[in-house]
Motif scaffolding. Sequence first.
Motif, PDB file in Angstrom:
ATOM      1  N   ALA A   1     -59.888  28.504 -77.521  1.00  0.00           N
ATOM      2  CA  ALA A   1     -58.515  28.073 -77.810  1.00  0.00           C
ATOM      3  C   ALA A   1     -58.540  26.710 -78.483  1.00  0.00           C
ATOM      4  O   ALA A   1     -59.585  26.054 -78.583  1.00  0.00           O
ATOM      5  N   CYS A   2     -57.367  26.275 -78.942  1.00  0.00           N
ATOM      6  CA  CYS A   2     -57.202  24.971 -79.593  1.00  0.00           C
ATOM      7  C   CYS A   2     -56.008  24.238 -78.985  1.00  0.00           C
ATOM      8  O   CYS A   2     -55.062  24.865 -78.511  1.00  0.00           O
ATOM      9  N   GLY A   3     -56.039  22.915 -79.018  1.00  0.00           N
ATOM     10  CA  GLY A   3     -54.893  22.104 -78.645  1.00  0.00           C
ATOM     11  C   GLY A   3     -54.395  22.386 -77.240  1.00  0.00           C
ATOM     12  O   GLY A   3     -55.157  22.464 -76.267  1.00  0.00           O
ATOM     13  N   THR A   4     -53.071  22.545 -77.135  1.00  0.00           N
ATOM     14  CA  THR A   4     -52.443  22.815 -75.842  1.00  0.00           C
ATOM     15  C   THR A   4     -53.018  24.065 -75.195  1.00  0.00           C
ATOM     16  O   THR A   4     -53.222  24.108 -73.968  1.00  0.00           O
ATOM     17  N   SER A   5     -53.286  25.091 -75.977  1.00  0.00           N
ATOM     18  CA  SER A   5     -53.855  26.325 -75.429  1.00  0.00           C
ATOM     19  C   SER A   5     -55.227  26.073 -74.819  1.00  0.00           C
ATOM     20  O   SER A   5     -55.609  26.704 -73.824  1.00  0.00           O
ATOM     21  N   TYR A   6     -55.987  25.148 -75.396  1.00  0.00           N
ATOM     22  CA  TYR A   6     -57.283  24.780 -74.830  1.00  0.00           C
ATOM     23  C   TYR A   6     -57.104  24.166 -73.443  1.00  0.00           C
ATOM     24  O   TYR A   6     -57.878  24.441 -72.520  1.00  0.00           O
ATOM     25  N   TYR A   7     -56.064  23.361 -73.273  1.00  0.00           N
ATOM     26  CA  TYR A   7     -55.826  22.752 -71.962  1.00  0.00           C
ATOM     27  C   TYR A   7     -55.392  23.787 -70.933  1.00  0.00           C
ATOM     28  O   TYR A   7     -55.745  23.683 -69.751  1.00  0.00           O
ATOM     29  N   SER A   8     -54.632  24.789 -71.355  1.00  0.00           N
ATOM     30  CA  SER A   8     -54.291  25.851 -70.399  1.00  0.00           C
ATOM     31  C   SER A   8     -55.551  26.603 -69.983  1.00  0.00           C
ATOM     32  O   SER A   8     -55.721  26.959 -68.810  1.00  0.00           O
TER      33      SER A   8
ATOM     34  N   VAL B   1     -42.644  21.684 -82.443  1.00  0.00           N
ATOM     35  CA  VAL B   1     -44.080  21.669 -82.727  1.00  0.00           C
ATOM     36  C   VAL B   1     -44.881  21.427 -81.456  1.00  0.00           C
ATOM     37  O   VAL B   1     -45.924  22.040 -81.230  1.00  0.00           O
ATOM     38  N   ALA B   2     -44.394  20.528 -80.600  1.00  0.00           N
ATOM     39  CA  ALA B   2     -45.087  20.246 -79.345  1.00  0.00           C
ATOM     40  C   ALA B   2     -44.791  21.360 -78.337  1.00  0.00           C
ATOM     41  O   ALA B   2     -43.665  21.528 -77.900  1.00  0.00           O
ATOM     42  N   SER B   3     -45.805  22.116 -77.985  1.00  0.00           N
ATOM     43  CA  SER B   3     -45.616  23.301 -77.149  1.00  0.00           C
ATOM     44  C   SER B   3     -45.279  22.926 -75.711  1.00  0.00           C
ATOM     45  O   SER B   3     -45.864  22.020 -75.127  1.00  0.00           O
ATOM     46  N   THR B   4     -44.320  23.644 -75.133  1.00  0.00           N
ATOM     47  CA  THR B   4     -43.910  23.413 -73.746  1.00  0.00           C
ATOM     48  C   THR B   4     -43.877  24.736 -72.979  1.00  0.00           C
ATOM     49  O   THR B   4     -44.750  25.021 -72.173  1.00  0.00           O
ATOM     50  N   LYS B   5     -42.878  25.570 -73.272  1.00  0.00           N
ATOM     51  CA  LYS B   5     -42.750  26.822 -72.519  1.00  0.00           C
ATOM     52  C   LYS B   5     -43.894  27.789 -72.814  1.00  0.00           C
ATOM     53  O   LYS B   5     -44.246  28.613 -71.963  1.00  0.00           O
TER      54      LYS B   5
END
Length: 614
Positions: A304-311, A404-408
């Motif tokens: 994953a990348c970005g926010t998805s990487y943190y999830s 752009v900044a993913s939340t939900k």
Amino acid sequence: MCGIVGAVSQRNIVPILVQGLKRLEYRGYDSCGVAVHQDGLLRRTRSTSRVAELDAQVANEAVQSGTGIAHTRWATHGAPAVHNAHPHFSTGPNGSARIALVHNGIIENHDELRAELQAKGFVFESQTDTEVIAHLVNHLYDGDLFDAVQRATQRLKGAYAIAVFCRDEPQRVVGAREGSPLVLGVGQGETFLASDAMALAGVTDQIVYLDEGDIVDLQLGKHWIVGRQSDGTHRAVQREVRTVHAHSGAAELGPYRHYMQKEIFEQPRAIADTLDGVSNVAPELFGDQAFKAFKDAEQVLILACGTSYYSGSVAKYWLESIARIPTSVEIASEYRYRDSVPNPKTLVVTISQSGETADTIAALKHARALGMAHTLTICNVGTSAMVRECAHAFVTRAGVEIGVASTKAFTTQLVALFLMTLALAQTRGRLTEDEEAGHLKALRHLPSAVQAVLALEPQVIAWAEEFARKENALFLGRGLHYPVALEGALKLKEISYIHAEAYPAGELKHGPLALVTSAMPVVTVAPNDALLEKLKSNMQEVRARGGELFVFADSDTQISSGPGVHVIRMPEHYGALSPILHVVPLQLLAYHTACARGTDVDKPRNLAKSVTVE
């Protein structure tokens, strides 16, 4: 990132093109433009302002036609300037523009092609790799646009989705894709192209998702597709026409100030929708044949990348502690460029909000090429390339995410990953019936728990006024809350432009403590878990150096406000699912800090929503 809309019709399609661009604004862009076939000539209008300004320009210039293309550009090659904006033209022998073209993606051999075309007399007006394609199609044009595009694509290396039309062939647009998404819309006596079905909402719901290597010919009321075969040649193919309800209503702002705020407050509903129909834990939640993949899995690889990487980083803690399965989490953009040790019995899990993230798709293909065939995606778009590429899928139901900044998308990804963890644990004999019932009960209560966290917004706003005056911030977390701290720091830097870093709290004394002063706010995620006492010691290290703490603490942590310590109490401790609750106030903090600083919350500078290029 970059949006394409094209159309061939007997009616004036300029309003459709512009409306399509408006629906794609959420992807991020820094210039936009439209080109049409009008009065036997090619006309275009371009702008480095918002699409609303482009709309006013085309109206003022009376641009109208039944054939045209439009584009929103996110700059890669060449600065955000009108001369670099799409559509790009290439001039014919009589000195007037003959080819108009828009492009998403990156052409890796553009320098080589540029030199070749310049030697043939073509003059370049931009620094873009896209103009190379326009001139190449023009050079190869011999009365048949489809043939010229087909021959041109054989020379291109890299990723692209293109839409092209020609002065000499009215009522015809040709599209092609390789590594970047492109869809065909089928209407009544008219045809459309777009990079996202959402661009065509309200125009047509009959959508064809083009495959890698496809080239499509759009004419009045008909279309023709050729697909690339294994030997590299193209042959006529039939692609399924799907009914896709990409309603634009989901993009209405309503009473909220920004889409990001709306999406933060939609999280209880998004989580409930994602859990709708989940009555028990089973591999079949991820596909009819998922049981075998789960049973065979000896380890999990998350890409994953970005926010998805943190999830995915949160999920690693769950997978190893609950399912007891070794798990590695890789940044997709790095994974395929390093030597790794593949195991055919690996479950490869990709995570993506859009399902079109170029780096993640490339990493997935690399993993498959290494012999890892068990693939699964967690994705928010059921018709995306990622879902089509993976053997198994869980489609979250966050709805359209515009900011752009993913939340939900992040919190619903966590819900899906927790379900996957439970399913793997069950398959491996690591989950009792009582444990399953307890976890399902906690999941069902999540929407109410998140709603209670959202009620903390007034307290967070007060903190945001303090943060708005800062230029740096530290975020601390321990265990499965360390990735939550990383996500909180990412949100703050994305939209407020405050430099923010996150660390495991135990790492403070190994370097970051040197940064701590009274001017450096330190945000701490403090759940009442097994690491709480260790975390308290780390907090004392900050206070001893004059640092100011901003703590999101569970109600029973015995952490109190005092000099240099500001505490917001979370409504309840939520065990393994605590990261889903603790990330919400971090989202609110970033949002309200950005509002206080006056930044463009939904469209932060230099960023794009859907990253469809490397």
